[in-house]
Design a protein around this motif. Structure first.
Motif, short mmCIF file in Angstrom:
data_model
loop_
_atom_site.label_atom_id
_atom_site.label_comp_id
_atom_site.label_asym_id
_atom_site.label_seq_id
_atom_site.Cartn_x
_atom_site.Cartn_y
_atom_site.Cartn_z
N THR A 476 16.99 5.81 17.54
CA THR A 476 17.68 4.62 17.04
C THR A 476 18.88 4.30 17.90
OG1 THR A 476 19.13 5.88 15.58
CG2 THR A 476 17.01 5.19 14.65
N LYS A 477 19.45 3.13 17.66
CA LYS A 477 20.66 2.70 18.36
C LYS A 477 21.83 3.63 18.07
CE LYS A 477 23.75 -1.33 18.58
NZ LYS A 477 23.90 -2.76 18.21
N SER A 478 21.98 4.06 16.83
CA SER A 478 23.11 4.93 16.48
C SER A 478 23.01 6.28 17.19
CB SER A 478 23.18 5.13 14.96
OG SER A 478 22.00 5.75 14.48
N VAL A 479 21.79 6.82 17.26
CA VAL A 479 21.60 8.08 17.98
C VAL A 479 21.89 7.89 19.47
CG1 VAL A 479 19.91 9.84 18.64
CG2 VAL A 479 19.92 8.95 16.30
N LEU A 480 21.46 6.77 20.02
CA LEU A 480 21.74 6.48 21.43
C LEU A 480 23.24 6.50 21.70
CD1 LEU A 480 21.00 5.42 24.29
CD2 LEU A 480 21.07 3.10 23.32
N ILE A 484 25.54 8.60 24.20
CA ILE A 484 26.37 7.96 25.22
C ILE A 484 27.77 8.58 25.20
CG2 ILE A 484 27.57 5.81 25.85
CD1 ILE A 484 25.05 4.29 25.02
N ASP A 485 28.29 8.79 24.00
CA ASP A 485 29.61 9.40 23.88
C ASP A 485 29.63 10.82 24.43
OD1 ASP A 485 30.52 7.10 22.68
OD2 ASP A 485 30.24 7.82 20.63
N ARG A 486 28.48 11.50 24.40
CA ARG A 486 28.39 12.87 24.92
C ARG A 486 28.10 12.88 26.42
NH1 ARG A 486 23.67 15.24 22.22
NH2 ARG A 486 24.11 16.96 23.67
N GLY A 487 27.88 11.70 27.02
CA GLY A 487 27.62 11.63 28.45
C GLY A 487 26.16 11.79 28.84
N VAL A 488 25.25 11.76 27.85
CA VAL A 488 23.82 11.89 28.16
C VAL A 488 23.28 10.59 28.74
CG1 VAL A 488 21.53 12.38 27.21
CG2 VAL A 488 23.53 13.61 26.34
N SER A 507 29.59 -3.45 25.50
CA SER A 507 30.60 -3.11 24.49
C SER A 507 30.37 -3.93 23.22
CB SER A 507 32.00 -3.36 25.04
OG SER A 507 32.16 -4.72 25.43
N ARG A 508 29.97 -5.19 23.35
CA ARG A 508 29.66 -5.99 22.18
C ARG A 508 28.38 -5.50 21.51
NH1 ARG A 508 29.01 -12.65 21.80
NH2 ARG A 508 28.43 -12.69 19.56
N TRP A 509 27.42 -5.10 22.35
CA TRP A 509 26.14 -4.65 21.79
C TRP A 509 26.32 -3.41 20.92
CZ3 TRP A 509 22.80 -0.34 22.32
CH2 TRP A 509 21.48 -0.55 21.85
N LYS A 510 27.31 -2.57 21.24
CA LYS A 510 27.50 -1.31 20.51
C LYS A 510 27.68 -1.54 19.02
CE LYS A 510 30.27 2.92 20.55
NZ LYS A 510 31.36 3.67 21.24
N THR A 511 28.32 -2.62 18.63
CA THR A 511 28.59 -2.89 17.22
C THR A 511 27.81 -4.08 16.67
OG1 THR A 511 30.50 -4.26 17.83
CG2 THR A 511 30.91 -1.91 17.38
N ALA A 512 26.99 -4.71 17.53
CA ALA A 512 26.30 -5.94 17.11
C ALA A 512 25.26 -5.66 16.02
CB ALA A 512 25.63 -6.59 18.31
N LYS A 513 25.26 -6.51 15.00
CA LYS A 513 24.24 -6.46 13.95
C LYS A 513 23.27 -7.64 14.07
CE LYS A 513 26.39 -2.99 11.96
NZ LYS A 513 25.84 -1.61 12.03
N GLU A 514 23.69 -8.64 14.81
CA GLU A 514 22.87 -9.84 15.02
C GLU A 514 22.73 -10.09 16.52
OE1 GLU A 514 21.51 -11.51 12.58
OE2 GLU A 514 22.51 -10.45 10.92
N ALA A 515 21.70 -10.84 16.87
CA ALA A 515 21.53 -11.23 18.28
C ALA A 515 22.68 -12.14 18.69
CB ALA A 515 20.20 -11.95 18.46
N TYR A 516 23.04 -12.10 19.97
CA TYR A 516 24.13 -12.94 20.44
C TYR A 516 23.78 -13.51 21.82
CZ TYR A 516 25.38 -8.61 22.96
OH TYR A 516 25.36 -7.49 23.75
N PHE A 568 19.14 -4.44 18.40
CA PHE A 568 18.75 -3.06 18.11
C PHE A 568 17.77 -2.44 19.12
CE2 PHE A 568 20.07 -4.66 13.90
CZ PHE A 568 21.07 -3.73 13.65
N GLY A 569 16.98 -3.20 19.81
CA GLY A 569 16.03 -2.63 20.75
C GLY A 569 16.70 -2.16 22.04
N PHE A 570 16.09 -1.19 22.71
CA PHE A 570 16.60 -0.74 24.01
C PHE A 570 15.51 -0.01 24.77
CE2 PHE A 570 17.67 2.55 20.88
CZ PHE A 570 17.18 3.70 21.48
N ILE A 571 15.74 0.17 26.08
CA ILE A 571 14.84 0.92 26.94
C ILE A 571 15.67 1.90 27.76
CG2 ILE A 571 13.01 -0.83 27.04
CD1 ILE A 571 14.12 -1.81 29.68
N ILE A 572 15.04 3.02 28.16
CA ILE A 572 15.73 4.07 28.90
C ILE A 572 15.06 4.27 30.25
CG2 ILE A 572 16.46 6.49 28.90
CD1 ILE A 572 17.75 4.99 26.66
#
Length: 624
Positions: A476-480, A484-488, A507-516, A568-572
């Motif tokens: 999930t985004k929260s786990v990601l 990130i905070d741990r440097g992974v 930085s905006r995406w970190k807290t975003a709940k809606e698309a922007y 909420f979506g992301f790729i690694i």
């Protein structure tokens, strides 16, 4: 002086994904040895017509013509015949040839797709000159005991002369056969025999043999080495032992094809098959025509020793690459306007990364592979053995062949091939070195179903990367963000090329709940989900490394697309060694100068296509 050219006419029934791949090896063998013009008449279904038309348009073979005839237009001629052979109704379509072909085709060589030529087809064409007055059908004797009825107890074969004749290779004198009303003759025999046999066991072969048993004067017997049959019941003493050094056509007339035998006698023949499977088809664009033609015989050498990098890159970008779409069977029907296909491109050395991507994406994929002919077989073998891929039927595998071993990677051609073959309304423009978050396909389709409105919206899926070679993809985004905070993980290319994704506004995406929404910025190259209809194609002038994706995002902006970041979506990104083309870009001033020339040409095309809307790109191009 050269003799006048004869066009050799060939007819092949080819239906489906597997047959379309198999027939390419036959065509290569014909091209390798031929000294005459060829005209191949294909009886096809919808799948094979699409694949083969695209293949031959991109193969661009001189002195070679193809025609297509839709099997569905003639299938009623034979669909009433019950057939137990694995080829199904298409195994009977050779019976319709006189109906299918134009009346001006007087003679034809009919071939099965599981043949390989080891000799010039022109020589067997000359056997028509040896036909007697009434002879109209040339065949090789069957090389098993099938029609003798001795293979099993309580088995009665269809009528045949002696041990019968194999119809994998047939010479048909169409003029003579039309004169004796061949179509009526075989139908009458089939109707009579089916009252007793109820169905055919060997499709058209049973019916043709039965007709000949009543009309032996039609038959011209061809030497056995023109159709060496490697069936499950092959008798080596009937041809191979006496003529193993004279074999001109090899026929794998068994369902198991090249896997049917493992003894040394067959191994050498299998090696011939593998040779033609792996030979570079681009080399076969240069035929050994030994007769007079009206066509110019000027061909550009693939091994030109004069080297100018810019000319070489421009030439590479303009090169025509053989393209075999849907190289493996594909079965996916999109029923939703919000369905999404990944669009991806790769070389064979990225197969394990491709497999990892597919493991995390259950939706459809359209993938273009840049390979040699030999590597294409590696792909087939890999898919067969992969627990992730072996049962997937929603992946379109499209082969773009290398013209030489030193070909520059045609990245945007590959993207366009994959894009054009996507079967969904929406596409996810992707690179293979990324793994999607778990459930991304479901998230995207759900989001589009609820929110998609404008056809000119490019939905950005934020990209991240890890400097660790081994990591677990966050659920999930929260786990990601915890990792990130741990440097992974970090935002993609934040250290090496921050401008490529800075506009995403992580930085905006970190807290975003809606698309922007976000605005285009110089060198922006996000990964986007867009509607396929009316989507601009990639500019194929960009090959190798540099600006291939940036230019496409510029054009989307110029065309009026709005960029919206999904919350909420992301790729690694998976770490890997730099590509050869990236190394060139970093080390060669000439390569970078060539890229600048391509940029200038792109801007001119953009200005011509979109007029005044491109002014902002011209004023800022010196910064890119």
């Amino acid at each position: 002086a050269k003799k006048d050219c004869t066009t050799v006419h060939i007819c092949i029934v080819c239906a489906g994904y597997t047959a379309s791949r198999q027939v390419v090896t036959l065509i290569k063998s014909l091209l390798f040895y031929r000294t005459s013009k060829l005209h191949v008449h294909f009886i096809v279904n919808g799948v094979s017509r699409t694949i083969l038309r695209n293949l031959f348009q991109t193969w661009d073979i001189p002195h070679f013509v193809v025609s297509f005839y839709q099997a569905s237009d003639f299938i009623d001629e034979v669909s009433w015949i019950p057939n137990k052979h694995y080829s199904g109704v298409y195994g009977l379509m050779k019976l319709t040839i006189l109906t299918v072909l134009p009346a001006n085709v007087g003679k034809i060589i009919v071939l099965d797709t599981d043949l390989i030529f080891a000799h010039d087809v022109t020589e067997i064409w000359q056997y028509f000159d040896k036909f007697g007055e009434n002879e109209a059908i040339g065949l090789v004797e069957n090389q098993s005991d099938w029609y003798l009825g001795t293979l099993w107890e309580n088995y009665t074969p269809w009528p045949a002369i002696g041990r019968g004749f194999n119809t994998g290779l047939i010479l048909l004198d169409c003029m003579k056969l039309r004169a004796i009303e061949w179509q009526s003759k075989w139908k009458e025999v089939a109707q009579t025999d089916l009252k007793h046999f109820l169905s055919t066991a060997l499709a058209d072969q049973d019916i043709i043999n039965s007709v000949l048993s009543h009309n032996a004067s039609l038959l011209h017997v061809l030497p056995c080495y023109w159709n060496l049959q490697l069936s499950d019941h092959m008798r080596m003493d009937l041809c191979y032992k006496q003529h193993k050094h004279e074999v001109k056509v090899i026929h794998w007339n068994t369902r198991r094809k090249q896997n049917n035998r493992h003894d040394e006698n067959i191994k050498s023949l299998t090696d011939v098959f593998r040779t033609f499977t792996e030979i570079n088809g681009a080399f076969l664009r240069h035929p050994r025509i030994t007769c007079s033609t009206d066509d110019p015989e000027i061909y550009q050498s693939l091994d030109d020793t004069d080297f100018d990098m810019c000319s070489d890159l421009i030439s590479s970008a303009a090169s025509l690459h053989r393209t075999h779409i849907f190289y493996l069977p594909f079965d996916y029907h999109s029923n939703s306007a919000t369905d999404v296909s990944i669009i991806v491109h790769l070389t064979i050395d990225r197969l394990t990364v491709f497999e990892a991507m597919c493991k995390h994406w259950e939706g459809p994929i359209s993938a273009a592979f840049f390979t040699t002919d030999a590597e294409a077989q590696t792909l087939v073998d890999f898919v067969k053995l992969s627990p992730v891929l072996m049962d997937r039927t929603n992946i379109g595998y499209h082969i773009v062949y290398k013209n030489s071993n030193h070909a520059v990677y045609p990245i945007n051609l590959l993207r366009n091939v994959a894009l054009k073959q996507a079967v969904t309304d929406h596409v996810f423009l992707y690179d293979v070195d990324f793994v999607p978050m778990p459930g991304l396909f479901t998230y995207l389709t759900s989001y589009l179903a609820e929110h998609a409105k404008s056809p000119k919206t490019a939905y950005i899926v934020p990209a991240f990367e890890s400097f660790w070679y081994k990591f677990k993809v966050p659920q999930t985004k929260s786990v990601l963000h915890k990792q990130i905070d741990r440097g992974v993980f970090t935002s993609f290319r934040s250290y090496m090329w921050p401008q490529g994704h800075a506009a995403t506004n992580f930085s905006r995406w970190k807290t975003a709940k809606e698309a922007y929404p976000v605005r285009w910025e110089t060198n922006f190259e996000p990964y986007v989900v867009v509607k396929k209809q009316n989507l601009p194609l990639y500019d194929q002038a960009f090959i190798g490394f540099g600006w291939n994706k940036i230019s496409h995002i510029i054009e989307l902006d110029a065309a009026g697309y709005q960029f919206v970041v999904l919350p909420f979506g992301f790729i690694i990104h998976i770490p890997h060694a730099p590509s050869v083309d990236l190394s060139k870009f970093r080390s060669s001033p000439s390569y970078r100068e060539c890229l600048n020339i391509a940029k200038e040409a792109f801007y001119e095309k953009l200005r011509s296509k979109y007029h005044k809307t491109t002014e902002m790109y011209f004023t800022r191009r010196n910064n890119t």
